[in-house]
Design an enzyme around this catalytic site. Structure first.
Site, PDB file in Angstrom:
ATOM      1  N   TYR B 295       0.855  -1.299  -0.157  1.00  0.00           N
ATOM      2  CA  TYR B 295      -0.004   0.024   0.127  1.00  0.00           C
ATOM      3  C   TYR B 295       0.835   1.094  -0.067  1.00  0.00           C
ATOM      4  O   TYR B 295       1.640   1.476   0.887  1.00  0.00           O
ATOM      5  CB  TYR B 295      -0.745  -0.052   1.338  1.00  0.00           C
ATOM      6  CG  TYR B 295      -2.099   1.034   1.239  1.00  0.00           C
ATOM      7  CD1 TYR B 295      -3.357   0.582   0.612  1.00  0.00           C
ATOM      8  CD2 TYR B 295      -2.000   2.346   1.812  1.00  0.00           C
ATOM      9  CE1 TYR B 295      -4.425   1.331   0.570  1.00  0.00           C
ATOM     10  CE2 TYR B 295      -2.908   3.337   1.770  1.00  0.00           C
ATOM     11  CZ  TYR B 295      -4.407   2.468   1.003  1.00  0.00           C
ATOM     12  OH  TYR B 295      -5.057   3.455   1.075  1.00  0.00           O
ATOM     13  N   TYR B 346      -5.814   5.288  -7.181  1.00  0.00           N
ATOM     14  CA  TYR B 346      -5.818   4.970  -5.675  1.00  0.00           C
ATOM     15  C   TYR B 346      -7.444   4.673  -5.488  1.00  0.00           C
ATOM     16  O   TYR B 346      -8.323   5.753  -5.455  1.00  0.00           O
ATOM     17  CB  TYR B 346      -5.527   6.575  -5.081  1.00  0.00           C
ATOM     18  CG  TYR B 346      -5.630   6.295  -3.530  1.00  0.00           C
ATOM     19  CD1 TYR B 346      -4.981   5.705  -2.782  1.00  0.00           C
ATOM     20  CD2 TYR B 346      -6.844   6.904  -3.069  1.00  0.00           C
ATOM     21  CE1 TYR B 346      -4.888   5.478  -1.208  1.00  0.00           C
ATOM     22  CE2 TYR B 346      -7.114   6.790  -1.496  1.00  0.00           C
ATOM     23  CZ  TYR B 346      -6.254   6.138  -0.770  1.00  0.00           C
ATOM     24  OH  TYR B 346      -6.557   6.065   0.548  1.00  0.00           O
TER      25      TYR B 346
END
Lengths: 392, 392
Positions: B295, B346
């Site tokens: 991430y 994202y």
């Protein structure tokens, strides 16, 4: 692969029971801490052993805030039943059981605190802007269907129309529940209640009169779940989780009034689908259940659940409850021996689980002799609903 | 009792990738339906086989609304990772795996759609009234700490101070990620990016420059999880879920800046505790991981995660990423081969899981030769964070 008997409830802690709004100014984390301390003490577990959190109904006490507030060092698991309302209470316990069974956590605290704010009530009409985004409400509100009591009234009215269920049957549920509450010193409504009292109370949403409707309260609690193995070393006799089920039909719940529901679903509490899975996982049948804690936001829904869970045939729930059938002593099926949402307290059904634990430990104030297996249900409200079978 | 290899990802469907706010006017249920159709088609599953829902980050598409909207008849299971932010993406997959392992459901759709409203941004300062109730923010905001980029900057700045990590190390992450994005036709940022470009970009929150920060986008997707047994009959090569972990230390996350954190935690991504459990469940070690999807909301956190997951020792993450170590071809550890949050899109890390699936099916545009085992992480943000190990 099921978690049958692999996990157990080992501790229960409840807050005091308050009137709606009474605890609004007390931070929920403080209330959780108080309930947790009771649950830890009775279980013999240490705070630092807790490594998981389960809740439901869009709870705001997420682990990022709660873990440091409680002093729990590490979190290994946390989740929530997905959806609002009181349908997720049993589901949170099942989530904990699944997580422990999968090795994700060892001691999970399931919790919920209700503190109703002054500007909003569970039982009030769905008029707030927050609900305006719900596409289904557009189909209800123009016709005056704006409150939970009205939605549930539709189902029970249909049941009466189709099967001849009578107002006195609803009264039986309210009266037997009050009788149990009168034996429970914690219960908020303990005064005597007769069929006549019920029939003379004011109409709220036909066929529901005042005494068909649950209270609204502040409070909550914590229920500790761990592995069956760990449970054996603790203070309390473990209450094993035999089975958990959750969910329901997408044609029940939000779709309650807007869709062409099949007749069977319209006159049900929406639990039939869960009941089948629940009994299958537990490996028991309705006749094995010694005591049933059935979510009673409105009396009539208890009758519909009795049918969904196979205690009688569809349509026969009314006659089933006659003649004290739901009484703790001598009843065919003791139901809501704590006094339920109707008379003990309304904490989204959390106390139904607490009472099941008391019954299976032999500690109820209306103790069913030799109770070994308990059924607990949550909802019916929105999807998902949920339920558990617990055993001594 | 773990669910190791008992369940698999069998279908992935993503929406188109939009700019922040671009899909705000498209109902999320419509976007979910589109992504679901793609996932169903590639998997060979039928819509009516879906019986569970998993999501995270306080998702509003609860089953009561979503099941009828999608035409899914019965729901047997639904839950959400408990807590906001992007830390729950992998956790939702683990929740699905645990439920299937426990026999609660057979085919679970994990989903998330992000549609950022005009009045609020993920990356903006926490100035809204909604956040005012958070007791922790009272300790941040008076000192100007009001946005995620600032919180994460604190950790990385501390890491630089303690270990000598350099701005060029952050640049390495950004540049290698962009290089992968440039090979992915779906990626939103594909133009060339050099260390010099990075170093000349404007400062956002020291040490993070523009190219250290992820994009903000609209879109999302659906990931289908079922039992390993059922997976064998389907269209795609199953991607088995070896392990899932979730949670973290209560001294990381919300407590990030206000508490006396131990030095080790302050200079970490808060994943160490998860990593140990994850590897243990999977029965593998860092050296077995062929590709890592980490991430990357901010470049520096990739470096901290490399340490937390044991690819190098604490403090050595900076030197570890030098000389193209994260490249798909010839890198010591290929990382974010899709282009990550930084350059692909994202979507709260959903595409990290999608890319892991592509890698393990041999379908990535930056395919790691012979990739058999993938690590995927979610967060670090608030508690809980989460991660998965998947295998071909």
């Amino acid at each position: 692969m099921s978690f049958k008997d692999r996990t157990a409830i080992v501790g229960v802690g409840l807050t005091p029971y308050g009137k709606r709004g009474e605890f609004f100014d007390i931070p929920q984390s403080d209330q959780i801490r108080g309930a947790l301390q009771i649950a830890l003490t009775e279980s013999g577990l240490d705070l630092k052993e807790i490594d998981g959190f389960c809740s439901y109904s869009v709870d705001g006490n997420d682990p990022g805030m709660l873990a440091p507030a409680l002093g729990i060092p590490n979190v290994c698991f946390s989740n929530m039943v997905f959806g609002g309302g009181g349908g997720g209470t049993c589901g949170a316990i099942a989530n904990a059981a699944a997580a422990i069974h999968a090795g994700l956590a060892e001691v999970v605290m399931c919790f919920k605190i209700i503190t109703q704010p002054p500007h909003m009530r569970f039982g009030a009409s769905y008029g707030s802007k927050a609900i305006a985004a719900n596409p289904y409400s557009d189909f209800h509100r123009p016709f005056g269907l704006i409150s939970p009591v009205q939605f549930m009234a539709m189902l029970v009215r249909r049941h009466m129309h189709r099967f001849g269920t009578r107002p006195e049957h609803l009264a039986e549920v309210a009266v037997s529940t009050r009788a149990h509450a009168s034996r429970n010193p914690l219960a908020l409504k303990r005064g005597p209640l007769t069929i006549e009292d019920h029939q003379q109370s004011r109409m709220i949403a036909d066929p529901f009169r005042l005494f068909d409707c649950c209270q609204e309260n502040d409070g909550g609690g914590v229920i500790l779940v761990t592995s069956a193995e760990r449970a054996r070393d603790l203070e309390q006799q473990p209450v094993y989780i035999m089975a958990g089920a959750q969910g329901g039909s997408s044609r029940w719940g939000h779709g309650l009034t807007m869709q062409n529901q099949p007749e069977d679903l319209y006159t049900s509490a929406g639990h039939k689908h869960l009941a089948d899975r629940l009994y299958k996982m537990a490996g028991v049948a309705p006749e094995d259940v010694d005591v049933a804690l059935l979510y009673d936001h409105f009396s009539g829904l208890v009758i519909l659940q009795l049918e969904d869970y196979g205690f009688c045939k569809p349509g026969e729930g009314g006659p089933f409850v006659e003649d004290g059938a739901l009484s703790w002593k001598g009843g065919r099926l003791p139901v809501n021996t704590h006094g339920g949402n109707l008379s003990e307290v309304y904490l989204l059904g959390l106390t139904h689980i607490a009472e099941a634990v008391r019954q299976l430990r032999g500690e109820s104030t209306s103790q069913v002799e030799g109770a070994e297996i308990a059924l607990v249900t949550s909802g019916p409200s929105n999807l998902p609903t949920s339920s558990l079978i617990l055993r001594r």
